[in-house]
Design a protein around this motif. Structure first.
Motif, PDB file in Angstrom:
ATOM      1  N   VAL A  14       0.899  -1.146   0.163  1.00 35.28           N
ATOM      2  CA  VAL A  14       0.018  -0.195   0.033  1.00 35.28           C
ATOM      3  C   VAL A  14       0.809   1.159   0.115  1.00 35.28           C
ATOM      4  O   VAL A  14       1.866   1.363   0.956  1.00 35.28           O
ATOM      5  N   LEU A  15       0.618   1.930  -1.085  1.00 36.65           N
ATOM      6  CA  LEU A  15       1.423   3.363  -0.912  1.00 36.65           C
ATOM      7  C   LEU A  15       0.557   4.492  -0.496  1.00 36.65           C
ATOM      8  O   LEU A  15       1.343   5.283   0.199  1.00 36.65           O
ATOM      9  N   ALA A  28      -5.180   2.034  -0.617  1.00 38.28           N
ATOM     10  CA  ALA A  28      -5.965   1.141   0.581  1.00 38.28           C
ATOM     11  C   ALA A  28      -7.386   1.348   0.594  1.00 38.28           C
ATOM     12  O   ALA A  28      -8.362   0.141   0.586  1.00 38.28           O
ATOM     13  N   GLU A  29      -8.078   2.235   0.122  1.00 35.75           N
ATOM     14  CA  GLU A  29      -9.496   2.293  -0.007  1.00 35.75           C
ATOM     15  C   GLU A  29      -9.880   1.327  -1.184  1.00 35.75           C
ATOM     16  O   GLU A  29     -11.064   0.806  -1.122  1.00 35.75           O
ATOM     17  N   ASP A  74     -12.971  -4.405   0.573  1.00 37.96           N
ATOM     18  CA  ASP A  74     -14.382  -4.961   0.113  1.00 37.96           C
ATOM     19  C   ASP A  74     -15.500  -4.495   0.564  1.00 37.96           C
ATOM     20  O   ASP A  74     -15.525  -4.781   2.090  1.00 37.96           O
ATOM     21  N   ASP A  75     -16.130  -3.923   0.138  1.00 36.37           N
ATOM     22  CA  ASP A  75     -17.483  -3.084   0.455  1.00 36.37           C
ATOM     23  C   ASP A  75     -18.478  -4.143   1.144  1.00 36.37           C
ATOM     24  O   ASP A  75     -19.223  -4.020   1.997  1.00 36.37           O
TER      25      ASP A  75
END
Length: 456
Positions: free
Chosen positions: A272-273, A278-279, A283-284
């Motif tokens: 993750v940068l 990250a968003e 997983d919604d």
């Protein structure tokens, strides 16, 4: 004397015979040679193109009118009087030459005409390209040698397409007329405008290579870039300054274009940068809770109820023009600075704050100012029972517009009639009684203003 007259008459007669014989010979010669005789034209003015013989005649007439002294001809002959037989011979001779030589123009003459008209057609399309655009285009192409880069990187006075930029560049190179006109226009530019244009020129590859040699970890100052200007004058463009070089070096550093900088490769795996990455990885479906149907039903019912209440309040907004106050037994003041009069009933009181209000029974299709159904049973009252108006002189009048009569202080007011209302008048409408009270102080001010206006 008689003998002299006879000699002169005989000489004139012989001379006229000779002239007629000469004229007849000329006519026969003109018919044999195919020459068209002079055509009679009407004295009436008609707008039409002249034929070749008429053009020659008009030119001869103009030259004859301009001739003076040495020509030996009288000016009156050329302008108004008929020409003599000798003059007719001269005209016929002069006419015979151009008529025979009046065929269609040769191709060489048509080419000359086309060449003479060509510059006018070329100059029609020169309006969008300004001299500043031409100068900017020339300098940018000399720096980059790439028309695509010039189209993408330069900002002209108009939005030109790549094809238009290419056509303009080729016209400046190969079209002598356009190039000459552009050069003349560029020479007329002010030196300050030329300097401003040259400062916008793109950087060449050699200039960027020279700037990339400065390390990204160093902190170069203006003296560093000034030293570059002094040591490499043949590489850098003459209009470059230390400040412009510093700004371009900072842009190159921002986009990782310096020699000691390397572009970071894309991450592999789940590294993750930043927050957006990250968003995206969230997983919604895992974040959603189980649906509660009972809660959703209650929320929808409450939402409908609230919307219904809001709709009812919006429909009742018109009633705020005349404020309705319920009588609570407390001695509240009847008037304020905006109330003209009050219609006091047993249950409610209506504050009149405009010069004209309507009385009646409110329905869905009929909206009025004073709803008398708030006071009591109003099934006998018309939907628009009456109108109370305030005149400029400060007098109140009530107009009966309903079917049933009104009673003002016990006096009936039939439909279509009006009656003056005074302070403490009793208004009876279908068994509903009201007392009409007037704000004397405010009405006195209105009367005073009306009197001032009438005096002026």
């Amino acid at each position: 004397m008689e003998k002299g007259d006879l000699l002169m008459a005989s000489g004139a007669a012989s001379r006229s015979e000779d002239e007629e014989s000469m004229a007849g010979q000329k006519r026969s010669m003109s018919q044999v040679s195919g020459v068209i005789p002079k055509r009679r034209s009407s004295s009436r003015f008609i707008k039409r193109k002249k034929f070749d013989d008429e053009l020659v005649e008009s030119s001869l007439a103009k030259s004859c009118s301009r001739a003076k002294g040495p020509s030996g001809m009288e000016p009156g002959r050329c302008s108004g009087s008929e020409p003599s037989s000798s003059e007719k011979k001269k005209v016929s001779k002069s006419v015979s030459v151009p008529v025979a030589a009046s065929p269609t123009p040769s191709p060489s003459t048509t080419k000359r005409m086309k060449k003479s008209k060509q510059p006018l057609q070329v100059t029609k399309d020169l309006g969008r390209w300004k001299p500043a655009d031409d100068l900017l285009l020339i300098n940018a192409v000399l720096q980059t040698n790439d028309l695509t880069a010039v189209h993408l990187g330069m900002k002209f006075s108009c939005r030109f397409s790549l094809r238009e930029v290419q056509e303009r560049w080729y016209a400046l190179l190969y079209d002598p007329i356009i190039s000459k006109m552009a050069c003349q226009a560029m020479r007329q530019l002010h030196p300050e405008a030329i300097a401003a244009i040259q400062s916008k020129v793109l950087y060449s590859k050699a200039e960027e290579e020279l700037l990339s040699s400065i390390g990204s970890t160093s902190q170069p100052t203006l003296e560093t870039f000034q030293e570059l200007l002094n040591t490499h004058p043949h590489v850098l463009y003459p209009s470059r300054t230390a400040k412009s070089l510093q700004i371009h070096w900072q842009l190159m550093k921002q986009y990782y274009l310096l020699e000691d900088q390397t572009v970071q490769p894309l991450p592999k795996g789940d590294q993750v940068l930043n927050f957006s990455d990250a968003e995206d990885m969230i997983d919604d479906s895992k974040l959603k809770d189980a649906r509660d149907e009972a809660l959703e039903h209650e929320l929808t019912v409450a939402d409908r109820r609230h919307k219904r209440e809001i709709r009812q309040l919006e429909q009742e907004l018109h009633k705020w023009q005349v404020l309705v106050d319920s009588i609570t037994g407390m001695s509240s003041p009847d008037f304020d600075n905006q109330t003209l009069a009050v219609l006091r009933g047993r249950m409610v009181r209506y504050l009149m704050r405009s010069r004209e209000i309507t009385l009646g029974r409110a329905t869905k299709d009929n909206q009025i100012d004073v709803d008398l159904s708030l006071e009591g049973p109003a099934w006998k009252i018309s939907r628009k029972q009456g109108v109370i108006k305030l005149k400029n002189n400060g007098d109140f009048f009530i107009v009966n517009e309903g079917r049933r009569p009104l009673y003002i202080d016990g006096r009936p007011v039939l439909a279509g009639n009006k009656w003056k209302l005074s302070n403490n008048s009793v208004v009876e409408i279908a068994c509903l009684r009201f007392v009409f009270l007037i704000n004397q102080d405010l009405i006195a001010l209105i009367k005073a203003e009306a009197a001032k206006i009438n005096q002026q």
